[in-house]
Design an enzyme around this catalytic site. Structure first.
Site, PDB file in Angstrom:
ATOM      1  N   VAL A 197       0.843  -3.610   4.017  1.00  0.00           N
ATOM      2  CA  VAL A 197       0.651  -4.878   4.720  1.00  0.00           C
ATOM      3  C   VAL A 197       1.882  -5.788   4.746  1.00  0.00           C
ATOM      4  O   VAL A 197       1.884  -6.774   5.465  1.00  0.00           O
ATOM      5  CB  VAL A 197      -0.541  -5.694   4.166  1.00  0.00           C
ATOM      6  CG1 VAL A 197      -1.851  -5.087   4.573  1.00  0.00           C
ATOM      7  CG2 VAL A 197      -0.456  -5.875   2.669  1.00  0.00           C
ATOM      8  N   LYS A 251       0.649   3.442  -2.982  1.00  0.00           N
ATOM      9  CA  LYS A 251      -0.526   4.271  -3.311  1.00  0.00           C
ATOM     10  C   LYS A 251      -0.193   5.763  -3.342  1.00  0.00           C
ATOM     11  O   LYS A 251      -0.739   6.521  -4.137  1.00  0.00           O
ATOM     12  CB  LYS A 251      -1.648   4.012  -2.299  1.00  0.00           C
ATOM     13  CG  LYS A 251      -2.226   2.600  -2.402  1.00  0.00           C
ATOM     14  CD  LYS A 251      -3.134   2.276  -1.216  1.00  0.00           C
ATOM     15  CE  LYS A 251      -3.723   0.869  -1.330  1.00  0.00           C
ATOM     16  NZ  LYS A 251      -4.426   0.434  -0.115  1.00  0.00           N
ATOM     17  N   TYR A 276      -4.534   3.601   7.617  1.00  0.00           N
ATOM     18  CA  TYR A 276      -5.742   2.779   7.746  1.00  0.00           C
ATOM     19  C   TYR A 276      -6.663   3.400   8.795  1.00  0.00           C
ATOM     20  O   TYR A 276      -6.724   4.611   8.936  1.00  0.00           O
ATOM     21  CB  TYR A 276      -5.390   1.322   8.091  1.00  0.00           C
ATOM     22  CG  TYR A 276      -4.377   0.682   7.172  1.00  0.00           C
ATOM     23  CD1 TYR A 276      -4.592   0.629   5.799  1.00  0.00           C
ATOM     24  CD2 TYR A 276      -3.212   0.124   7.658  1.00  0.00           C
ATOM     25  CE1 TYR A 276      -3.673   0.023   4.948  1.00  0.00           C
ATOM     26  CE2 TYR A 276      -2.286  -0.490   6.814  1.00  0.00           C
ATOM     27  CZ  TYR A 276      -2.525  -0.527   5.470  1.00  0.00           C
ATOM     28  OH  TYR A 276      -1.618  -1.115   4.630  1.00  0.00           O
ATOM     29  N   SER A 280       0.786  -1.242   0.000  1.00  0.00           N
ATOM     30  CA  SER A 280       0.000   0.000   0.000  1.00  0.00           C
ATOM     31  C   SER A 280       0.817   1.290   0.000  1.00  0.00           C
ATOM     32  O   SER A 280       0.274   2.346  -0.298  1.00  0.00           O
ATOM     33  CB  SER A 280      -0.899   0.044   1.228  1.00  0.00           C
ATOM     34  OG  SER A 280      -2.171  -0.404   0.890  1.00  0.00           O
ATOM     35  N   TYR A 285      -2.615  -2.509 -10.747  1.00  0.00           N
ATOM     36  CA  TYR A 285      -2.609  -2.236  -9.311  1.00  0.00           C
ATOM     37  C   TYR A 285      -1.838  -3.328  -8.545  1.00  0.00           C
ATOM     38  O   TYR A 285      -1.000  -3.031  -7.691  1.00  0.00           O
ATOM     39  CB  TYR A 285      -4.051  -2.113  -8.798  1.00  0.00           C
ATOM     40  CG  TYR A 285      -4.135  -2.080  -7.298  1.00  0.00           C
ATOM     41  CD1 TYR A 285      -3.765  -0.939  -6.572  1.00  0.00           C
ATOM     42  CD2 TYR A 285      -4.573  -3.199  -6.585  1.00  0.00           C
ATOM     43  CE1 TYR A 285      -3.827  -0.937  -5.187  1.00  0.00           C
ATOM     44  CE2 TYR A 285      -4.634  -3.195  -5.202  1.00  0.00           C
ATOM     45  CZ  TYR A 285      -4.263  -2.065  -4.504  1.00  0.00           C
ATOM     46  OH  TYR A 285      -4.311  -2.054  -3.126  1.00  0.00           O
TER      47      TYR A 285
HETATM   48  N1  GLU Z   1      -2.010  -5.178  -2.343  1.00  0.00           N
HETATM   49  C1  GLU Z   1      -2.652  -5.054  -1.068  1.00  0.00           C
HETATM   50  C2  GLU Z   1      -4.153  -5.144  -1.217  1.00  0.00           C
HETATM   51  O1  GLU Z   1      -4.686  -4.546  -2.105  1.00  0.00           O
HETATM   52  C3  GLU Z   1      -2.232  -3.787  -0.434  1.00  0.00           C
HETATM   53  C4  GLU Z   1      -2.884  -3.583   0.898  1.00  0.00           C
HETATM   54  C5  GLU Z   1      -2.064  -2.810   1.856  1.00  0.00           C
HETATM   55  O2  GLU Z   1      -0.838  -2.833   1.859  1.00  0.00           O
HETATM   56  O3  GLU Z   1      -2.718  -2.153   2.679  1.00  0.00           O
HETATM   57  O4  GLU Z   1      -4.822  -5.772  -0.448  1.00  0.00           O
END
Ligand code: GLU
Length: 322
Positions: free
Chosen positions: A261, A68, A243, A65, A191
């Protein structure tokens, strides 16, 4: 640098939290479950290129994430704020990163670019001749932040692609509301590949420092993003980056940040430095347990909270320069 007070501080934090056994390594993407819970690295990079590091700083992992933030910056630069805002909001949700419940009731936009729905919609906006060109352009952009061309961990990409039903459901729901155009599978592949970009803790430190340095990588001197967009990245990181812990993080640590994550966290002290911590065991919110503890102590120990009145930012850098 061994006798520098920042180096001493991160070494003592590393020693203090290495024995911590709390948290669980993410396993909903099966490949991530292979991570060693003992991996633990801390990296601090200043805007003038000084580096302080301890622990498993060379250990590679997938960015997840944290990516992002950077694709959001790229989408802003390529498509403009107006287009982005029409597709992805900037409201914190207080929901988990993969929440399926919410698209904004009126606009049907995902709430922000730091939750999965918003990130998938954001990545789908990255232009290019075809899927390969779009992916290459994304990799080139990450390369400017990191200082070398990155690559994708194919097993993790495939692992998420075969297990990512929740993200697939989000993407279909968004296409229903015209928040994503075109081929859903291509958007998701892009993604998932962006999330599977391989980094280490040093890389994340440099990436955070590049944001702190208003878009110029302090180690290579290369610009990764126009400075005009830094405020967009910092404000969404500050309000939405951690989060459903974003509010408590803002209160306690007080820095724009993003976690992922696989156990990485980046935090930015604007105009001063970037912080990266990597340790795979996660708490119930999906944030690295050791990462949260280290950042709380660093913020306190170096007086980094954005709204702290005890020390002005410039004084922090002056102290580090000695
Ligand atoms: N690729 C992970 C997902 O989409 C990233 C989630 C994350 O790191 O929060 O679930």
């Amino acid at each position: 640098m061994a006798d520098h007070f920042v180096q001493q501080l991160i070494e003592s934090l590393h020693e203090k939290y290495l024995p911590c056994r709390e948290g669980k390594v993410a396993s909903y993407i099966p490949e991530l479950a292979k991570a060693n819970p003992d991996w633990f690295g801390i990296s601090i990079v200043t805007v003038d290129g000084q580096r302080f590091e301890v622990g498993d700083i060379d250990q590679t992992f997938t960015i997840q994430s944290i990516s992002k933030v950077f694709t959001y910056g790229m989408a802003l630069a390529e498509r403009g704020r107006e287009t982005l805002l029409s597709r992805v909001g900037v409201e914190p949700t207080g929901d988990p990163f993969n929440s399926i419940i919410r698209l904004d009731e009126n606009s049907k936009r995902p709430d922000n670019p730091m939750v999965n729905a918003g990130a998938i919609a954001t990545t789908s906006l990255i232009p290019g001749k075809d899927i390969t060109d779009r992916l290459n352009r994304i990799l080139t952009m990450f390369g400017q932040y990191i200082g070398r061309t990155p690559y994708i961990d194919v097993p993790t990409f495939l692992s998420e692609r075969t297990s990512g039903d929740r993200n697939r459901a989000l993407a279909y729901l968004m296409r229903h509301f015209s928040m994503i155009e075109g081929d859903i599978d291509l958007a998701l592949d892009l993604y998932f590949q962006q999330c599977a970009i391989v980094v280490n803790c040093q890389d994340l430190g440099v990436m955070a420092a590049t944001i702190a340095n208003r878009g110029v990588n302090p180690c290579t001197g290369e610009r990764a993003i126009e400075s005009d967009y830094i405020r967009d990245l910092l404000s969404t990181m500050y309000t939405c980056g951690m989060y459903n812990f974003a509010g408590e993080w803002a209160y306690k640590v007080g820095l724009p940040a993003k976690s992922g994550v696989s156990g990485g966290i980046i935090a930015v002290v604007p105009n001063q430095l970037g912080i990266a911590v990597f340790s795979p065991p996660l708490d119930g919110n999906g944030n690295s347990v050791r990462g949260i503890r280290v950042c709380e102590e660093l913020s306190h120990g170096l007086d980094l909270h954005m709204f702290s009145s005890q020390m002005q930012c410039q004084q922090i850098l002056d102290r580090i320069r000695g």
